[in-house]
Design an enzyme around this catalytic site. Structure first.
Site, mmCIF file in Angstrom:
data_model
loop_
_atom_site.group_PDB
_atom_site.id
_atom_site.type_symbol
_atom_site.label_atom_id
_atom_site.label_comp_id
_atom_site.label_asym_id
_atom_site.label_seq_id
_atom_site.Cartn_x
_atom_site.Cartn_y
_atom_site.Cartn_z
ATOM 1 N N GLY A 153 0.827 -1.204 0.000
ATOM 2 C CA GLY A 153 0.000 0.000 0.000
ATOM 3 C C GLY A 153 0.856 1.247 0.000
ATOM 4 O O GLY A 153 2.057 1.209 0.279
ATOM 5 N N GLY A 185 0.520 5.753 0.697
ATOM 6 C CA GLY A 185 -0.283 6.844 1.240
ATOM 7 C C GLY A 185 0.494 8.134 1.177
ATOM 8 O O GLY A 185 1.537 8.229 0.526
ATOM 9 N N PHE A 207 2.260 9.428 3.356
ATOM 10 C CA PHE A 207 3.485 9.436 4.145
ATOM 11 C C PHE A 207 4.524 8.451 3.652
ATOM 12 O O PHE A 207 5.644 8.480 4.101
ATOM 13 C CB PHE A 207 3.163 9.135 5.615
ATOM 14 C CG PHE A 207 2.458 10.257 6.284
ATOM 15 C CD1 PHE A 207 3.161 11.347 6.759
ATOM 16 C CD2 PHE A 207 1.089 10.243 6.439
ATOM 17 C CE1 PHE A 207 2.506 12.396 7.370
ATOM 18 C CE2 PHE A 207 0.425 11.284 7.044
ATOM 19 C CZ PHE A 207 1.141 12.365 7.513
ATOM 20 N N VAL A 210 4.446 0.870 1.838
ATOM 21 C CA VAL A 210 4.619 -0.320 2.671
ATOM 22 C C VAL A 210 4.795 -1.520 1.749
ATOM 23 O O VAL A 210 3.990 -1.722 0.828
ATOM 24 C CB VAL A 210 3.424 -0.531 3.620
ATOM 25 C CG1 VAL A 210 3.638 -1.756 4.483
ATOM 26 C CG2 VAL A 210 3.206 0.704 4.482
ATOM 27 N N LYS A 261 7.977 -0.410 6.042
ATOM 28 C CA LYS A 261 7.390 0.893 5.741
ATOM 29 C C LYS A 261 8.509 1.882 5.470
ATOM 30 O O LYS A 261 9.420 2.036 6.286
ATOM 31 C CB LYS A 261 6.521 1.371 6.911
ATOM 32 C CG LYS A 261 5.823 2.696 6.654
ATOM 33 C CD LYS A 261 4.892 3.063 7.805
ATOM 34 C CE LYS A 261 4.151 4.361 7.526
ATOM 35 N NZ LYS A 261 3.212 4.710 8.609
ATOM 36 N N GLU A 320 5.650 -6.181 12.156
ATOM 37 C CA GLU A 320 5.119 -7.538 12.042
ATOM 38 C C GLU A 320 4.016 -7.578 10.987
ATOM 39 O O GLU A 320 3.329 -6.579 10.737
ATOM 40 C CB GLU A 320 4.582 -8.026 13.385
ATOM 41 C CG GLU A 320 3.304 -7.342 13.821
ATOM 42 C CD GLU A 320 2.588 -8.099 14.923
ATOM 43 O OE1 GLU A 320 2.675 -9.335 14.967
ATOM 44 O OE2 GLU A 320 1.934 -7.423 15.749
ATOM 45 N N ASP A 349 -6.816 -5.756 5.503
ATOM 46 C CA ASP A 349 -7.297 -4.607 6.275
ATOM 47 C C ASP A 349 -8.815 -4.644 6.357
ATOM 48 O O ASP A 349 -9.486 -5.260 5.522
ATOM 49 C CB ASP A 349 -6.799 -3.286 5.682
ATOM 50 C CG ASP A 349 -7.386 -2.976 4.317
ATOM 51 O OD1 ASP A 349 -8.594 -2.711 4.232
ATOM 52 O OD2 ASP A 349 -6.625 -2.983 3.327
ATOM 53 N N ASP A 353 -6.234 8.518 13.910
ATOM 54 C CA ASP A 353 -6.621 8.162 12.538
ATOM 55 C C ASP A 353 -7.243 6.769 12.507
ATOM 56 O O ASP A 353 -6.855 5.912 11.714
ATOM 57 C CB ASP A 353 -5.407 8.224 11.604
ATOM 58 C CG ASP A 353 -5.815 8.296 10.139
ATOM 59 O OD1 ASP A 353 -6.960 8.719 9.859
ATOM 60 O OD2 ASP A 353 -5.011 7.915 9.271
#
Length: 414
Positions: free
Chosen positions: A163, A165, A167, A170, A185, A239, A246, A285
């Site tokens: 994924g 985003g 920031f 990942v 990440k 981990e 999700d 969040d």
């Protein structure tokens, strides 16, 4: 009296050339210097238009040097040594962890994405450290990219992109020592706004500090295994359950969750939030995308503390998180308290679980105080959702009240 007339200049005699006076040494020196000063004045005018007074002083101070027709030793040495010196003085850029991770993330519109987290900044930037296992650490001296990158690739095998985003990105990865699945990440360094301090005194990005406070020994929060700092990014090793999804995708695959299934997952999220607040951490969040479900065990894990902050009793005047989950008090007044804002996002989360959609995506007016809910839901579930989504923050339940709610009455207080 009339104005006195100036005396007339004597006219030279016709037919005779006018005699020139003999130049003095000062006149000869001025004549020699005039071309140089004329060039400097012209350069000064150009500098004033192009760079201001600083460039003006710089140009007037430099004498104009003659260009050489052939390169001499100075040009050969300087031209070759300057790039080599600059390359040796500055560390090399860190190669990306994967081809998909090259370069920083493009900016994301604020209306759709999260805003950076806010919290008390740490002692300073440029530090690195490790939560579990060795890693680079040297004040503001960042280790060479090649060394840290090679150490990372020696311990992990990088996989596919999980994924992305606002920031970072990942990636799935495998720990080579035991074959355990992990997530890596990667956050661009220029996106790290706030730093904190780990228990051993090491300065670290605030997300790392918050994860270190909440992830040790608690199964409901993703575990931080290791972190390290490269010259242009921060890398966190987390981990990752072998079979996981999700909560957003988990709900979409089923359209909506039955109340029994939603109750169990919601209970786990409440316990994770309770644990974080007891550690002095506010996630800020909470949404389905930030909750990971282990498909083998049914364990829910709270992930992504990039918008997190230290818990405080006073109001927050900076928003961090997803705007569609922001409480009414932030939209109306520009401030919010930590717990009521969390309860608001939990109400939206529960609605998404049992209804399969965000409650306010279709423009419902919050001032009505009524939220239409499907008839198939139990009255206790409807009451709990509407209680969490009270427009007035003082009317919302406390976190302890949620554990004692009739819809959750069979779940003991942790």
């Amino acid at each position: 009296m009339g104005r006195a007339m100036p005396p007339a200049r004597p006219r030279p005699r016709a037919g005779l050339p006018r005699a020139r006076p003999r130049p003095s040494r000062r006149d000869l020196a001025s004549a020699r210097l005039w071309p140089c000063w004329r060039w400097r004045c012209r350069a000064g005018i150009r500098a004033w238009g192009g760079g201001g007074t600083a460039a003006l002083r710089l140009r007037l101070a430099r004498p104009r040097s003659r260009p050489r027709l052939l390169p001499g030793p100075v040009e050969d040495t300087g031209g070759a040594a300057a790039p080599a010196a600059s390359a040796a003085a500055s560390p090399a850029r860190a190669p990306p962890l994967g081809s998909a991770a090259a370069g920083p993330e493009p900016p994301v519109p604020r209306s759709r994405e999260r805003t950076p987290g806010h919290g008390p900044p740490g002692a300073g930037e440029g530090h690195s450290g490790v939560v579990a296992g060795p890693g680079p650490s040297a004040d503001s001296r960042v280790p060479p990219a090649g060394t840290a990158q090679e150490a990372l690739l020696e311990r992990y095998r990088l996989g596919s992109l999980l994924g992305r985003g606002g920031f970072g990105r990942v990636f799935a990865a495998t720990r080579l020592s035991d074959g355990a699945p992990v997530a890596i990440k990667r956050v661009p360094r220029n996106r790290v706004r706030h730093w904190g301090e780990l228990p051993d005194g090491t300065s670290a990005p605030l997300e790392v500090v918050l994860l270190a406070k909440v992830s040790t020994g608690f199964p409901g929060v993703v575990q931080l295994l290791e972190w390290l700092e490269l010259p242009n990014c921060i890398v966190m090793v987390l981990e990752r359950p072998e079979q996981c999804q999700d909560l957003q995708r988990f709900i979409r695959a089923r359209q909506f969750l039955p109340e029994e299934e939603a109750r169990e997952l919601f209970r786990q999220v409440l316990e994770a939030v309770w644990h974080c607040t007891s550690c002095g951490v506010l996630h800020r969040d909470i949404k389905p995308e930030n909750i990971l479900v282990d498909l083998d065990t049914g364990q829910a894990k709270l992930i992504d503390f990039g918008c997190g902050a230290y818990l405080q009793d006073t109001v927050y005047t900076h928003f961090a998180g997803t705007l569609s989950y922001s409480p009414p008090e932030w939209n109306d007044f520009g401030w919010y308290h930590g717990e009521p804002a969390t309860i608001w996002s939990l109400g939206i989360l529960l609605h998404q679980m049992v209804c399969g959609e965000h409650p306010f995506r279709r423009g419902q007016n919050l001032s009505w105080g009524q939220l239409p809910l499907p008839q198939r839901l139990s009255q206790e579930c409807k009451d709990l959702i509407r209680w969490c989504l009270s427009v007035n923050s003082l009317d919302r339940p406390a976190l302890e009240d949620l554990f004692c709610d009739p819809w959750m009455q069979d779940i003991p207080l942790p």
